[in-house]
Design an enzyme around this catalytic site. Structure first.
Site, PDB file in Angstrom:
ATOM      1  CB  THR A 208     -45.301  16.414  -4.381  1.00  0.00           C
ATOM      2  OG1 THR A 208     -44.356  15.715  -3.566  1.00  0.00           O
ATOM      3  CG2 THR A 208     -46.639  16.431  -3.704  1.00  0.00           C
ATOM      4  CB  SER A 236     -42.717  12.024  -5.333  1.00  0.00           C
ATOM      5  OG  SER A 236     -42.277  11.711  -4.017  1.00  0.00           O
ATOM      6  NE  ARG A 237     -36.591  13.070  -8.783  1.00  0.00           N
ATOM      7  CZ  ARG A 237     -37.210  12.603  -9.870  1.00  0.00           C
ATOM      8  NH1 ARG A 237     -38.058  11.600  -9.780  1.00  0.00           N
ATOM      9  NH2 ARG A 237     -36.959  13.128 -11.053  1.00  0.00           N
ATOM     10  CG  ASP A 261     -40.101   3.734  -9.159  1.00  0.00           C
ATOM     11  OD1 ASP A 261     -39.388   2.731  -9.370  1.00  0.00           O
ATOM     12  OD2 ASP A 261     -40.262   4.634 -10.009  1.00  0.00           O
ATOM     13  CD  GLU A 266     -33.546   6.930  -6.688  1.00  0.00           C
ATOM     14  OE1 GLU A 266     -33.265   7.160  -7.881  1.00  0.00           O
ATOM     15  OE2 GLU A 266     -34.666   7.158  -6.211  1.00  0.00           O
ATOM     16  CG  HIS A 285     -36.011   6.409 -10.072  1.00  0.00           C
ATOM     17  ND1 HIS A 285     -35.441   7.507  -9.456  1.00  0.00           N
ATOM     18  CD2 HIS A 285     -36.947   6.923 -10.918  1.00  0.00           C
ATOM     19  CE1 HIS A 285     -35.987   8.613  -9.921  1.00  0.00           C
ATOM     20  NE2 HIS A 285     -36.910   8.275 -10.819  1.00  0.00           N
ATOM     21  CB  ILE A 286     -38.227   1.109 -13.465  1.00  0.00           C
ATOM     22  CG1 ILE A 286     -38.948   0.287 -12.392  1.00  0.00           C
ATOM     23  CG2 ILE A 286     -36.804   0.652 -13.581  1.00  0.00           C
ATOM     24  CD1 ILE A 286     -40.340  -0.060 -12.673  1.00  0.00           C
ATOM     25  N   GLY A 287     -40.178   4.212 -12.980  1.00  0.00           N
ATOM     26  CA  GLY A 287     -41.510   4.731 -13.313  1.00  0.00           C
ATOM     27  C   GLY A 287     -41.744   4.908 -14.803  1.00  0.00           C
TER      28      GLY A 287
END
Ligand SMILES: NC(=O)c1ccc[n+]([C@@H]2O[C@H](COP(=O)([O-])OP(=O)(O)OC[C@H]3O[C@@H](n4cnc5c(N)ncnc54)[C@H](O)[C@@H]3O)[C@@H](O)[C@H]2O)c1
Ligand SMILES: O=C(O)[C@H](O)CO
Length: 320
Positions: A208, A236-237, A261, A266, A285-287
């Site tokens: 989401t 998501s976050r 992720d 961060e 965080h490399i989605g």
């Protein structure tokens, strides 16, 4: 006279060139919000803002009185305080769609890596433990033919479901703000309440956006509803999850493992408790971080910016 644009993230050269053709451009690799910095000075005249991740709230907007458009180089826009931006008649845009397949590859890859303990076993080989190993130390859990529960079945969620259904023969259950009959038919996806999904899924995957409703939506109660063998995946976050509750659930064996992720803070600070948990697989965080997709996202955001500054409706205008 060209409109004034302020770029605050490092852009591929060809995209920056396009922005320069259309705008008088000040460009920085990162924002420097200290008073009197070149970024802060350029902000006073900027009509367009282009970059990723900067918090744009009332205090920031007070320093940018000429702003007409904020163009985010990301699909998530929780860094933009949309009511405040719209109240001032400023447009905001994001980059949906172009990253769906790439993010789905990352998140499904993370799911498989977590279930099969790949990063842990990579360390095992490198540390010379293979030669004196017992097989059962290396056992993971199957992915194929299990049940994937996806929370937030939007653009990226659909691509994750496609991989799970047709690549891994998984059963799909989902929870969303509204039902999607087309995807139900296409992937055999079955709608569940949030609690039903948490109880039933072997893999719980959160996709989401971060909003007031989704902030902290997965916490102690939700982890306790999951199977002991459940694997939790967050693409998501970070703040959609109560991180302390997640750490406790991993530590106590309430759930089996997590693949993450995204995080509340961060980059993750040194000594963060997640770093010492072998049953957590951690990505930075490399989605969407492939060369091709980041280039496409930069183009999309640059076109949004230029359209807005030329008085047109940008293709990816965020509706307030
Ligand atoms: N890890 C990464 O690098 C990465 C990359 C891209 C996006 N993201 C995150 O993924 C999010 C989703 O991206 P998308 O392009 O699929 O967006 P999207 O808008 O297409 O899909 C989001 C879905 O979540 C649903 N949703 C919203 N609030 C909900 C709620 N309270 N309960 C249940 N469902 C809810 C929406 O109805 C929608 O179907 C982004 O907002 C961003 O935060 C992360
Ligand atoms: O929302 C997105 O596009 C990704 O998380 C990159 O920030």
């Amino acid at each position: 006279m060209k409109p004034k644009a302020l770029v605050y993230s490092k852009l591929p050269e060809e995209v920056l060139e396009y922005v320069r053709e259309h705008c008088e451009t000040s460009s920085f690799d990162a924002p420097d919000n200290t008073p009197g910095s070149p970024f802060t000075e350029a902000l006073k005249d900027a009509e367009g803002l282009l970059g990723a991740g900067l918090k744009v709230d009332a205090a920031f907007l007070d320093r940018a009185p000429q702003l007409k458009i904020v163009s985010n180089i990301s699909v998530g826009y929780d860094n933009l305080i949309i009511p405040e931006i719209s109240r001032r008649g400023i447009m905001a845009t994001n980059t949906p769609g172009v990253l769906n397949d790439t993010v789905a590859d990352t998140i499904f890859g993370l799911l498989v890596a977590t279930a099969r303990r790949m990063p842990e076993l990579d360390r095992y080989v490198r540390n010379g433990q293979w030669k004196d190993s017992r097989d059962d130390v290396q056992f993971g859990l199957d992915v194929h033919h299990k049940t994937l529960g996806i929370i937030g079945l939007g653009g990226i969620g659909e691509k994750i479901v496609q991989r799970a259904r047709f690549g891994f023969d998984m059963d799909i259950i989902y929870h969303n703000r509204s039902r999607n009959p087309k995807l139900e038919e296409q992937y055999g996806a079955v709608y569940r309440t949030l609690d039903e999904l948490l109880v039933e899924a072997d893999f719980v995957c959160l996709m989401t956006p971060l909003t007031p409703e989704t902030r902290g939506m997965i916490g102690e109660r939700e982890f306790k509803l999951m199977k002991k063998s459940a694997i939790f995946i967050n693409g998501s976050r970070g703040a959609t999850v109560d991180e302390e509750a997640l750490i406790e659930a991993l530590h106590s064996g309430t759930i089996w493992a997590a693949g993450l992720d995204v995080y509340v803070q961060e980059p993750l600070p040194d000594n963060h408790p997640l770093l010492s948990l072998d049953n957590a697989v951690l990505l930075p965080h490399i989605g969407s971080a492939t060369r091709e997709t980041r280039l496409e996202m930069a183009w999309t955001a640059a076109r949004n910016l230029v359209a807005g500054l030329e008085g047109k409706t940008p293709p990816n205008l965020i509706q307030a």
